[in-house]
Design an enzyme around this catalytic site. Structure first.
Site, short mmCIF file in Angstrom:
data_model
loop_
_atom_site.label_atom_id
_atom_site.label_comp_id
_atom_site.label_asym_id
_atom_site.label_seq_id
_atom_site.Cartn_x
_atom_site.Cartn_y
_atom_site.Cartn_z
N TYR A 6 57.03 76.16 27.78
CA TYR A 6 56.57 76.25 28.45
C TYR A 6 56.46 75.81 30.08
O TYR A 6 54.88 76.09 30.98
CB TYR A 6 55.10 76.00 27.98
CG TYR A 6 54.76 76.37 26.41
CD1 TYR A 6 54.96 78.11 26.27
CD2 TYR A 6 53.30 75.72 26.02
CE1 TYR A 6 54.75 78.16 24.86
CE2 TYR A 6 52.98 77.03 25.29
CZ TYR A 6 53.51 78.00 24.22
OH TYR A 6 53.08 78.62 23.47
N GLY A 7 57.09 74.62 29.86
CA GLY A 7 57.48 73.82 30.87
C GLY A 7 57.48 74.25 32.48
O GLY A 7 56.83 73.83 33.44
N CYS B 236 55.83 64.31 27.86
CA CYS B 236 56.52 65.38 27.19
C CYS B 236 57.02 65.33 25.47
O CYS B 236 57.26 64.11 25.39
CB CYS B 236 57.69 65.89 27.70
SG CYS B 236 59.17 67.88 27.33
N THR B 237 57.09 66.08 24.62
CA THR B 237 56.72 65.95 23.16
C THR B 237 58.35 65.59 23.11
O THR B 237 58.22 64.76 22.18
CB THR B 237 56.87 67.27 22.20
OG1 THR B 237 57.64 68.05 23.62
CG2 THR B 237 55.15 67.82 22.08
N HIS B 238 59.91 66.36 23.72
CA HIS B 238 60.37 66.22 24.06
C HIS B 238 61.26 63.99 24.36
O HIS B 238 62.73 64.12 23.53
CB HIS B 238 61.75 66.40 24.39
CG HIS B 238 61.99 68.08 24.20
ND1 HIS B 238 60.27 68.53 24.07
CD2 HIS B 238 62.66 68.49 23.74
CE1 HIS B 238 61.02 70.04 23.20
NE2 HIS B 238 62.22 70.19 23.13
N CYS C 25 52.37 70.04 23.22
CA CYS C 25 52.71 70.32 23.59
C CYS C 25 51.86 69.59 25.33
O CYS C 25 50.65 69.87 25.25
CB CYS C 25 52.53 71.90 24.00
SG CYS C 25 53.69 72.12 25.29
N ASN C 26 52.42 68.65 26.36
CA ASN C 26 51.49 68.77 27.25
C ASN C 26 51.22 69.06 28.10
O ASN C 26 50.26 69.53 28.42
CB ASN C 26 52.10 67.35 27.78
CG ASN C 26 52.35 65.73 26.78
OD1 ASN C 26 51.60 65.28 27.08
ND2 ASN C 26 53.32 65.77 25.46
N THR C 27 52.73 70.10 28.11
CA THR C 27 52.21 70.99 29.37
C THR C 27 51.01 72.22 28.77
O THR C 27 49.92 73.07 29.46
CB THR C 27 53.17 72.50 29.68
OG1 THR C 27 54.37 71.04 29.06
CG2 THR C 27 53.05 73.22 30.67
N ASP D 289 52.90 73.65 19.23
CA ASP D 289 54.10 72.88 20.13
C ASP D 289 54.36 74.63 20.70
O ASP D 289 54.58 75.44 20.25
CB ASP D 289 55.15 71.85 19.91
CG ASP D 289 55.65 71.20 20.54
OD1 ASP D 289 54.93 71.28 22.31
OD2 ASP D 289 57.02 71.99 20.97
N SER D 290 54.77 74.08 22.24
CA SER D 290 55.99 75.00 23.03
C SER D 290 57.80 75.39 21.69
O SER D 290 57.86 76.68 21.85
CB SER D 290 56.84 75.10 24.04
OG SER D 290 57.18 73.86 24.26
N GLU E 165 67.73 68.05 22.82
CA GLU E 165 68.04 69.15 21.94
C GLU E 165 69.82 69.34 21.84
O GLU E 165 69.08 69.80 20.82
CB GLU E 165 67.81 70.54 22.67
CG GLU E 165 65.72 70.67 22.66
CD GLU E 165 64.81 72.36 23.42
OE1 GLU E 165 65.77 73.27 22.93
OE2 GLU E 165 63.98 72.53 22.36
#
Ligand code: DGL
Length: 270
Positions: free
Chosen positions: A42-43, A184-186, A73-75, A10-11, A152
């Site tokens: 990365y986004g 998105c991962t978050h 990572c989706n991006t 992931d980023s 975060e």
């Protein structure tokens, strides 16, 4: 049988939400996690930059002798997956196709929302795949960059998170969505807050679980599942120090882990 580990990158640390699902769905597998915290986010970066970093991440995981790689990572999945698959001789899975399949299975009115980083929304990967698989579907996409720092900071369900979610999501609600991809991962960390804002009429789709299922099915089909009932020690690596690792590890995995720092920019050609 193949007892080598599965690599996940992931980023940063958001991909731990995907790691969690992999650990749940494939509990016998060993996992090597890499978070590219030196190049986060990365986004907001170009496709070229995201692809360059993603290639370095794959090279790092290949040095760890992984049998398959998940681009959490989706991006990176939206911008770089095809190039990664064409470049490296290892099975590489993104998260988009699993998210698309879940969204299509859950929607009744064929109006689907997709939220992600600016880079994911700009790439349009979810939208293109959704519409290619079902011509009756219409998609409303929205970049929600503030969700990342909120997650975060651990501000996943407070007043500020709610106000932010309302501001971002109202136009998708006005569009009439009944299914919303958390692209998105978050975002799964804000699931409760997002769910409260969109209400019961909207199904939240987290691509992570379905992605883990797809990887498991692929490994089973290729007789490459880990055969040992004893759980192996997972390994965690980051490209720069971050306090967020332990916070997200505890929120997401409900476990404590130590991450080793590696020089990812020095990886090429080594
Ligand atoms: N991991 C990224 C994603 O899923 C979000 C954070 C970033 O912008 O790097 O798209």
């Amino acid at each position: 049988m193949d007892n080598r580990p599965i690599g996940i990158f992931d980023s940063g640390v958001g991909g731990l939400t995907v790691a969690k699902q992999v650990m749940k769905v494939l509990p016998k597998e060993q996992m090597i996690y890499f978070g590219d915290t030196a190049h986060l986010p990365y986004g907001s970066k170009s496709k070229e930059a995201v692809t360059k970093f993603s290639k370095q991440n794959v090279q790092f995981l290949l040095k760890k002798n992984v049998k398959a790689i998940i681009v959490a990572c989706n991006t990176a999945s939206a911008n770089s997956l095809e190039e990664l698959q064409a470049t490296f001789d290892v099975p590489i899975f993104g998260v988009i196709d699993a998210g698309v399949a879940e969204a299509l299975a859950s929607t009744k009115n064929k109006k689907i929302g997709v939220i992600g980083t600016a880079g994911t929304v700009r790439a349009g990967a979810y939208e293109k795949m959704l519409c290619a698989l079902d011509g009756d579907v219409s998609v409303s996409s929205k970049a929600c960059p503030l969700f990342v720092p909120l997650a975060e900071a651990g501000w996943t369900n407070n007043e500020i998170a709610h106000l932010t979610a309302k501001e971002y999501l109202q136009e998708l609600l006005d569009f009439g969505i009944d299914s919303l991809v958390l692209g998105c991962t978050h975002y799964p960390l804000l699931k409760q807050c997002i769910g409260d804002v969109v209400g019961d009429g909207v199904t939240l789709v987290d691509p992570a679980k379905a992605t883990a299922g797809r990887v498991g099915a692929f490994l089973a089909e290729h007789n490459a599942l880990h055969d040992d009932a004893a759980t192996k020690e997972h390994e965690f690596y980051l490209s720069d120090q971050t306090d967020m690792f332990s916070t997200i590890c505890e929120i997401s995995l409900e476990e404590t882990h130590v991450a080793e720092i590696v020089d990812i920019d020095g990886i090429s050609g080594k």
